[in-house]
Design a protein around this motif. Structure first.
Motif, short mmCIF file in Angstrom:
data_model
loop_
_atom_site.label_atom_id
_atom_site.label_comp_id
_atom_site.label_asym_id
_atom_site.label_seq_id
_atom_site.Cartn_x
_atom_site.Cartn_y
_atom_site.Cartn_z
N SER A 56 0.81 -1.23 0.00
CA SER A 56 0.00 0.00 0.00
C SER A 56 0.84 1.27 0.00
O SER A 56 0.37 2.34 -0.40
N ASN A 57 2.10 1.18 0.45
CA ASN A 57 2.97 2.37 0.49
C ASN A 57 3.90 2.47 -0.70
O ASN A 57 4.85 3.26 -0.69
N ALA A 58 3.66 1.65 -1.71
CA ALA A 58 4.50 1.73 -2.90
C ALA A 58 4.27 3.05 -3.63
O ALA A 58 3.25 3.74 -3.45
N ALA A 59 5.24 3.43 -4.44
CA ALA A 59 5.15 4.71 -5.17
C ALA A 59 4.01 4.67 -6.18
O ALA A 59 3.70 3.62 -6.76
N VAL A 60 3.40 5.79 -6.35
CA VAL A 60 2.29 5.89 -7.31
C VAL A 60 2.86 6.07 -8.71
O VAL A 60 4.01 6.49 -8.90
N ILE A 61 2.05 5.73 -9.68
CA ILE A 61 2.48 5.90 -11.06
C ILE A 61 2.32 7.36 -11.45
O ILE A 61 1.44 8.07 -10.96
N SER A 62 3.18 7.82 -12.29
CA SER A 62 3.14 9.22 -12.72
C SER A 62 2.11 9.42 -13.82
O SER A 62 1.58 8.45 -14.39
N SER A 63 1.86 10.67 -14.12
CA SER A 63 0.89 10.98 -15.17
C SER A 63 1.35 10.47 -16.52
O SER A 63 0.55 9.96 -17.32
N TYR A 64 2.64 10.57 -16.79
CA TYR A 64 3.16 10.14 -18.09
C TYR A 64 3.04 8.63 -18.25
O TYR A 64 2.68 8.13 -19.33
N VAL A 65 3.31 7.88 -17.15
CA VAL A 65 3.19 6.42 -17.22
C VAL A 65 1.73 6.02 -17.38
O VAL A 65 1.40 5.10 -18.15
N ALA A 66 0.84 6.70 -16.66
CA ALA A 66 -0.58 6.36 -16.76
C ALA A 66 -1.12 6.61 -18.16
O ALA A 66 -1.95 5.84 -18.68
N GLU A 67 -0.64 7.66 -18.79
CA GLU A 67 -1.12 7.95 -20.14
C GLU A 67 -0.63 6.95 -21.16
O GLU A 67 -1.29 6.72 -22.19
N GLU A 68 0.54 6.35 -20.91
CA GLU A 68 1.10 5.41 -21.87
C GLU A 68 0.82 3.95 -21.52
O GLU A 68 1.18 3.05 -22.29
N ASP A 69 0.20 3.70 -20.37
CA ASP A 69 -0.06 2.32 -19.94
C ASP A 69 -1.19 1.71 -20.77
O ASP A 69 -2.28 2.29 -20.90
N LYS A 70 -0.95 0.51 -21.31
CA LYS A 70 -1.94 -0.17 -22.14
C LYS A 70 -2.51 -1.41 -21.47
O LYS A 70 -3.34 -2.10 -22.07
N THR A 71 -2.09 -1.70 -20.24
CA THR A 71 -2.62 -2.87 -19.54
C THR A 71 -3.97 -2.54 -18.91
O THR A 71 -4.34 -1.37 -18.76
N THR A 72 -4.72 -3.63 -18.54
CA THR A 72 -6.05 -3.48 -17.96
C THR A 72 -5.96 -3.62 -16.45
O THR A 72 -5.25 -4.50 -15.94
N HIS A 73 -6.67 -2.77 -15.74
CA HIS A 73 -6.61 -2.74 -14.27
C HIS A 73 -8.02 -2.82 -13.70
O HIS A 73 -9.01 -2.57 -14.38
N HIS A 74 -8.06 -3.13 -12.40
CA HIS A 74 -9.31 -3.07 -11.65
C HIS A 74 -9.46 -1.68 -11.05
O HIS A 74 -8.54 -0.86 -11.06
N ILE A 75 -10.63 -1.45 -10.47
CA ILE A 75 -10.94 -0.09 -10.01
C ILE A 75 -10.05 0.34 -8.84
O ILE A 75 -9.88 1.54 -8.61
N GLU A 76 -9.49 -0.63 -8.09
CA GLU A 76 -8.66 -0.23 -6.95
C GLU A 76 -7.34 0.41 -7.38
O GLU A 76 -6.70 1.12 -6.59
N THR A 77 -6.92 0.19 -8.62
CA THR A 77 -5.64 0.76 -9.07
C THR A 77 -5.71 2.28 -9.20
O THR A 77 -4.89 2.99 -8.61
#
Length: 683
Positions: free
Chosen positions: A423-444
């Motif tokens: 739970s204390n891991a680093a969050v993803i940045s805006s640039y990574v989120a915009e380029e991410d093509k994988t599928t996630h659940h709502i908790e991400t």
């Protein structure tokens, strides 16, 4: 002859006879008549000299060296040493008088050696001076003999003198020139010595003046030390050093400027205290206007500095925490000084900071949410309910993108528990989120947005409590709410968008656990001002969780209604392709597998939950619906009671096997319940 006696007299360099230690009188000697029987004394006067004839000439001895000028009547033994380049005057005088041999003897034997002349053989015992002194006696014509001598010798002497003078003329002229040159040199020396004496007199006078001034200065210094010892502390309290004035007026705002500001405030407090006292001091009255001007200058510079720092927060791609830590918190005393001396200006600057940070956080979190909205999310709808038809396909969705086929069961927890463990891991940045093509659940997206928000909330609250340390907690809470209220609304909007259309109970419950973790983290960090946001998030999550659980209960209930006929019952078994009840299988129903996995996920997520949470009641309702379904499904075995019981026992055993690894109070309760059901059927 008297001339013969004269030639036998001692030179000036000679010593008087032994026994004549009496001082000579300068008065003229009178004629003496010695009594009979008295001892006759040599007929020479101590004051007479072989140079007496020279002393009668018109030449002056003022130009001679001081050693050659011997005062009459002196009892000191003097010795005249002529210069090397000047011939002995006695020898010259002898040559002039024609007494060369006698004079040389006197010079060599008497004057040169300093020995006492021998006593003459023929002595005149009685000499009649007729009341004359020796000089007068020698100069005068006492008798005819002298006149005769003068007559006889005059001619020869004149001739000799002329010849001698002619011969010695050049030497005498050289001697005269030498003496004149010596006179000139001595005159210049005399002038130099006179000038030097005057300079010495001036220097002496100046030294005396300096000594007087030094004494006066020493006295004044001692007096000042006494006065300083008495008045120093009092003057120090009300005085301000020129360096402090210069630093505050012109110096850059740094550590030294802050020290000068602290010193200025210290002096201001002292002066204010003395002004409030009963004793009126004129010095304090004189210093007060200057102190007020300096305070106004300090307030002006603080205003400009803080305004510039607040303005820099609006720069593009700026990190506000760097400015907060390196400038604002480093010189936090500036705002405190401003609030004490100009409260209205401090409030205006504080409001400017609040407005700037509200814009800063809302703008940056809006951009971050837009980036998270581009993540592909699994779509869990009614078709994913426990009792739904298996042929239904699940899809993923993302705003502005096409659906993507799901790759696994939505009711299976799988590795979704990792998000709680990290739970204390680093969050993803805006640039990574915009380029991410994988599928996630709502908790991400929920976890990344709220983790970033909680970190910024903690940092900002820590800054506010330190920078506005003089404010009360209600004032601090008001400032914090003004800053983060738009951002909190943005976070609630994100949560609402994530859960409003989903029936993912596991995802919603994971969001609940993350939200609880953030609440505990805020308590650990002592940030109570974000409790409203946490509670608001819970108000969005728990009701939706109840809705999703109700959907699962309803789907099982609807599924149970199909068990009213034998043909329907055959569809509920894994091998049900015949209507013969004797050939119906007692294997667990496929719903049991789905229910067990779903229950395992709920229990795994709720390993720290108690019986006071909504999940406890919801899980109880779901379990009751499942048990009712199994009872109805068991009727498909016909009238064989053992077969029906074996069917129920197999389903309960499968559920118990699936949830056997779960931990926690709720898990133990569920395990105990199914264990009792199983044992009751097997007994």
């Amino acid at each position: 002859m008297w001339l013969d006696r004269l030639s036998n007299q001692p030179t000036p360099s000679g010593s008087p006879p032994v026994g004549q230690n009496r001082s000579y009188s300068p008065a003229p000697r009178r004629s003496m008549h010695l009594a009979p029987g008295s001892i006759a004394r040599p007929g020479y006067s101590p004051r007479s000299s072989s140079l007496s004839l020279v002393s009668r000439s018109n030449t002056s001895n003022t130009s001679l060296p001081g050693a050659a000028r011997i005062s009459n009547g002196s009892t000191l033994k003097q010795q005249i040493t002529p210069p090397e380049f000047v011939e002995d005057p006695l020898a010259i005088l002898g040559k002039i008088l024609g007494l060369t041999s006698n004079v040389d003897d006197l010079v060599n034997d008497g004057a040169g050696s300093g020995a006492v002349l021998a006593k003459p053989l023929d002595l005149v015992k009685e000499i009649a001076f007729n009341g004359l002194s020796l000089e007068n006696f020698a100069d005068g014509t006492m008798d005819g003999e002298k006149e005769e001598f003068d007559e006889e010798r005059r001619g020869s002497l004149n001739m000799q003198s002329v010849e001698e003078y002619d011969k010695e003329k050049d030497k005498l002229e050289d001697l005269h020139r030498s003496i004149s040159a010596c006179d000139d040199v001595l005159k210049s020396v005399e002038i130099s010595l006179t000038s030097f004496q005057k300079d010495l007199e001036h220097v002496s006078a100046e030294i005396e003046t300096l000594q007087n001034r030094s004494s006066a200065l020493n006295t004044r210094l001692e007096n000042r030390k006494v006065v300083e010892k008495l008045l120093g502390p009092a003057v120090e309290e009300i005085s301000i050093a020129p360096t402090i004035v210069k630093v505050i007026s012109e110096g850059p705002i740094d550590e030294s400027w802050l020290k000068a500001l602290i010193e200025l405030e210290k002096r201001s407090k002292m002066i204010e205290t003395k002004l409030k006292g009963s004793e009126k001091i004129k010095a304090i009255t004189d210093v007060k206007p200057l102190l007020d001007n300096l305070t106004a200058k300090a307030v002006e510079r603080i205003r400009d500095y803080l305004a510039a720092q607040i303005k820099s927060l609006r720069s593009p791609n700026i990190n506000a925490q760097i400015i907060q830590q390196q400038t604002l918190l480093r010189y936090k005393e500036l705002y405190g000084y401003l609030s004490r001396h100009h409260k209205q200006l401090a409030e205006d600057l504080g409001q400017a900071y609040i407005n700037t940070m509200r814009w800063y956080y809302f703008n940056n979190f809006t951009r971050y949410r837009q980036a998270l909205d581009k993540l592909l999310l699994y779509q869990v709808d009614r078709h994913d309910a426990l009792g739904a038809d298996q042929s239904t396909q699940r899809a993923t969705k993302a705003p502005g993108t096409r659906p993507v086929q799901a790759s696994h069961d939505a009711n299976n927890i799988g590795r979704r528990m990792d998000i709680l463990k990290n739970s204390n891991a680093a969050v993803i940045s805006s640039y990574v989120a915009e380029e991410d093509k994988t599928t996630h659940h709502i908790e991400t997206p929920f976890r990344n947005f709220n983790q970033a928000l909680i970190d910024n909330v903690s940092t900002e609250y820590s800054f506010l409590t330190e920078f506005f340390s003089f404010s009360s907690f209600p004032q601090m809470s008001r400032r914090f709410t003004e800053i983060f209220d738009p951002t909190f609304n943005l976070g609630h909007s994100l949560v609402k968008d994530l859960v409003d259309t989903t029936y993912d109970c596991l995802g919603i419950l994971l969001c609940v656990r993350l939200n609880q973790h953030y609440a505990f983290e805020l308590q650990r960090r002592k940030v109570p001002v974000a409790d409203g946001y946490i509670n608001g998030t819970n108000m969005l999550l728990w009701p939706r969780f109840q809705v999703a659980m109700d959907l699962h209960c309803e789907s099982i209930r609807l599924l149970a209604t199909t068990v009213s006929s034998r043909s329907a019952a055959s569809k509920l078994s894994f091998t049900g392709n015949t209507s013969d009840a004797t050939k119906q299988s007692t294997a667990p129903h496929y719903l049991t597998q789905r229910f067990g996995q779903f229950l395992y996920g709920i229990l795994s997520i709720s390993y720290e939950a108690g019986d006071d949470e909504p999940v406890f009641n919801s899980l109880g309702r779901l379990r009751n619906e499942y048990e009712a379904f199994l009872v109805k499904a068991s009727k498909g075995a016909g009238t064989d009671t053992k077969k029906r019981e074996r069917f129920l026992a197999n389903n309960y055993a499968l559920v118990l096997t699936i949830i056997a690894d779960t931990e926690g109070k709720l898990a133990q309760e569920q395990q105990q319940h199914f264990e009792e059901l199983k044992n009751a059927l097997e007994a």
